[in-house]
Structures are given as C-alpha cells and as structure tokens.
Design a protein around this motif. Structure first.
Motif, PDB file in Angstrom:
ATOM      1  N   PRO A  70       3.704  11.251   0.108  1.00 58.17           N
ATOM      2  CA  PRO A  70       4.954  10.706   0.670  1.00 58.17           C
ATOM      3  C   PRO A  70       4.870   9.188   0.843  1.00 58.17           C
ATOM      4  CG  PRO A  70       4.233  12.604   1.911  1.00 58.17           C
ATOM      5  CD  PRO A  70       3.127  12.278   0.948  1.00 58.17           C
ATOM      6  N   GLY A  71       5.968   8.543   0.694  1.00 53.83           N
ATOM      7  CA  GLY A  71       6.022   7.084   0.798  1.00 53.83           C
ATOM      8  C   GLY A  71       6.816   6.541  -0.360  1.00 53.83           C
ATOM      9  N   GLY A  72       6.392   5.445  -0.889  1.00 51.01           N
ATOM     10  CA  GLY A  72       7.037   4.899  -2.063  1.00 51.01           C
ATOM     11  C   GLY A  72       7.878   3.684  -1.768  1.00 51.01           C
ATOM     12  N   GLY A  73       8.822   3.460  -2.642  1.00 51.95           N
ATOM     13  CA  GLY A  73       9.614   2.243  -2.598  1.00 51.95           C
ATOM     14  C   GLY A  73      10.487   2.103  -1.375  1.00 51.95           C
ATOM     15  N   PHE A 122       0.838  -1.209   0.000  1.00 48.23           N
ATOM     16  CA  PHE A 122       0.000   0.000   0.000  1.00 48.23           C
ATOM     17  C   PHE A 122       0.870   1.256   0.000  1.00 48.23           C
ATOM     18  CE2 PHE A 122      -1.818   3.356   2.695  1.00 48.23           C
ATOM     19  CZ  PHE A 122      -2.870   3.749   1.884  1.00 48.23           C
ATOM     20  N   ILE A 123       1.883   1.279   0.856  1.00 46.73           N
ATOM     21  CA  ILE A 123       2.791   2.425   0.918  1.00 46.73           C
ATOM     22  C   ILE A 123       3.561   2.560  -0.395  1.00 46.73           C
ATOM     23  CG2 ILE A 123       4.855   3.341   2.064  1.00 46.73           C
ATOM     24  CD1 ILE A 123       2.322   3.704   3.686  1.00 46.73           C
ATOM     25  N   LEU A 124       3.960   1.449  -0.989  1.00 46.54           N
ATOM     26  CA  LEU A 124       4.649   1.477  -2.278  1.00 46.54           C
ATOM     27  C   LEU A 124       3.779   2.142  -3.341  1.00 46.54           C
ATOM     28  CD1 LEU A 124       6.860   0.505  -4.331  1.00 46.54           C
ATOM     29  CD2 LEU A 124       5.530  -1.604  -4.497  1.00 46.54           C
ATOM     30  N   LEU A 156      11.285  -0.844   3.644  1.00 45.53           N
ATOM     31  CA  LEU A 156      11.634  -0.940   5.064  1.00 45.53           C
ATOM     32  C   LEU A 156      10.549  -1.641   5.867  1.00 45.53           C
ATOM     33  CD1 LEU A 156      13.284   2.513   5.850  1.00 45.53           C
ATOM     34  CD2 LEU A 156      14.388   0.295   5.633  1.00 45.53           C
ATOM     35  N   ILE A 157       9.293  -1.362   5.554  1.00 54.01           N
ATOM     36  CA  ILE A 157       8.192  -2.018   6.266  1.00 54.01           C
ATOM     37  C   ILE A 157       8.187  -3.512   5.969  1.00 54.01           C
ATOM     38  CG2 ILE A 157       5.668  -2.170   6.450  1.00 54.01           C
ATOM     39  CD1 ILE A 157       5.620   0.881   5.961  1.00 54.01           C
ATOM     40  N   ALA A 158       8.420  -3.891   4.714  1.00 55.97           N
ATOM     41  CA  ALA A 158       8.483  -5.317   4.371  1.00 55.97           C
ATOM     42  C   ALA A 158       9.648  -5.995   5.092  1.00 55.97           C
ATOM     43  CB  ALA A 158       8.613  -5.492   2.862  1.00 55.97           C
ATOM     44  N   SER A 159      10.778  -5.322   5.172  1.00 59.07           N
ATOM     45  CA  SER A 159      11.929  -5.887   5.887  1.00 59.07           C
ATOM     46  C   SER A 159      11.634  -6.060   7.364  1.00 59.07           C
ATOM     47  CB  SER A 159      13.151  -4.988   5.712  1.00 59.07           C
ATOM     48  OG  SER A 159      13.504  -4.920   4.364  1.00 59.07           O
TER      49      SER A 159
END
Length: 137
Positions: free
Chosen positions: A32-35, A23-25, A40-43
């Motif tokens: 603001p947000g993105g890759g 979602f953030i991606l 970082l959230i996935a990690s």
C-alpha cells in the motif's frame, strides 16, 4: 504561530518528509502507498514549511508554480497508460516491466511512471488549493 522552535523544526522536517514521500512513492508498487499518499506527504511538508516560515519563503523554495505540476503529472500518467498500446500492442494501462531489477527502485515498469504522474498531480492540486486559500486570507 511563527516560533523559533517551529521554524527550526520545519527546516529539518522538510527534507525528511520529502525523502519519506519518495520512499512511499517507490514502495507503492507491491505494498500500500504509491503516488497519492506520497504526494500528500510532500504537500504536508511544504504546508508545514509555509506555516513556519511564511508563504513567500515557501514559494521561493519551490520556484515553480504548483499548478504547473498538474498537467505534467496528467501527461505522464496518460503516456504511461498509452505506452503498452504503442510499444508492444497490449491494451491500455497494461503493466509492462523492464526485465532486470534496478538498485533502490526494484522493478522498473509503467506502473512507476503512472505513480509518479499521480504524485505530481496530487502535489500540484493540493499546494495550489492551499496556497490560494492562504493568499486570500
């Protein structure tokens, strides 16, 4: 600290955090947000799983070495920057967009592919560093 509560919570949190990272991606095109933040959230989701269930279980869950994601992400980001030069004769890193909106994603353009490449690089670098440090202790 491998308690039953942490193990159970991490098993529910992993898919939720991964969906949130996507979602953030996708949100990062106009806000603001993105890759980078999504990666970082996935990690963090995988690190939480590794803390709760052990590094071996998390590596089995991922199935590929996180270091493989780095060159794939770099290549995707580079190709998304190069595509305007090759496709329509515009300068490097110029955003090109598909004319119609797509459900859920919105506008599909070269910026999305660049962000996905950054996402993969961040996940690959972060997990490689953390898994290497975890293995050495």
């Amino acid at each position: 600290m491998k308690t039953i509560i942490l193990r159970t919570a991490s098993n529910y949190m992993l898919p939720l955090l991964l969906v949130f990272s996507v979602f953030i991606l996708l949100r990062g095109h106009y806000l603001p947000g993105g890759g980078f933040v999504g990666g970082l959230i996935a990690s963090i989701a995988f690190v939480l799983h590794a803390f709760a269930n052990g590094l071996g279980n998390t590596k089995n869950l991922i199935r590929i070495h996180p270091g493989f994601l780095m060159p794939v992400g770099l290549g995707l980001s580079f190709l998304s920057g190069l595509s305007p030069m090759l496709g329509v004769g515009k300068p490097f890193m110029t955003g090109i967009w598909y004319p119609e909106k797509i459900a859920v994603i919105g506008g599909l353009g070269s910026a999305l592919f660049f962000d996905v490449g950054v996402y993969l690089v961040v996940v690959g670098v972060t997990l490689t560093i953390i898994f290497t440090i975890s293995e050495s202790t």
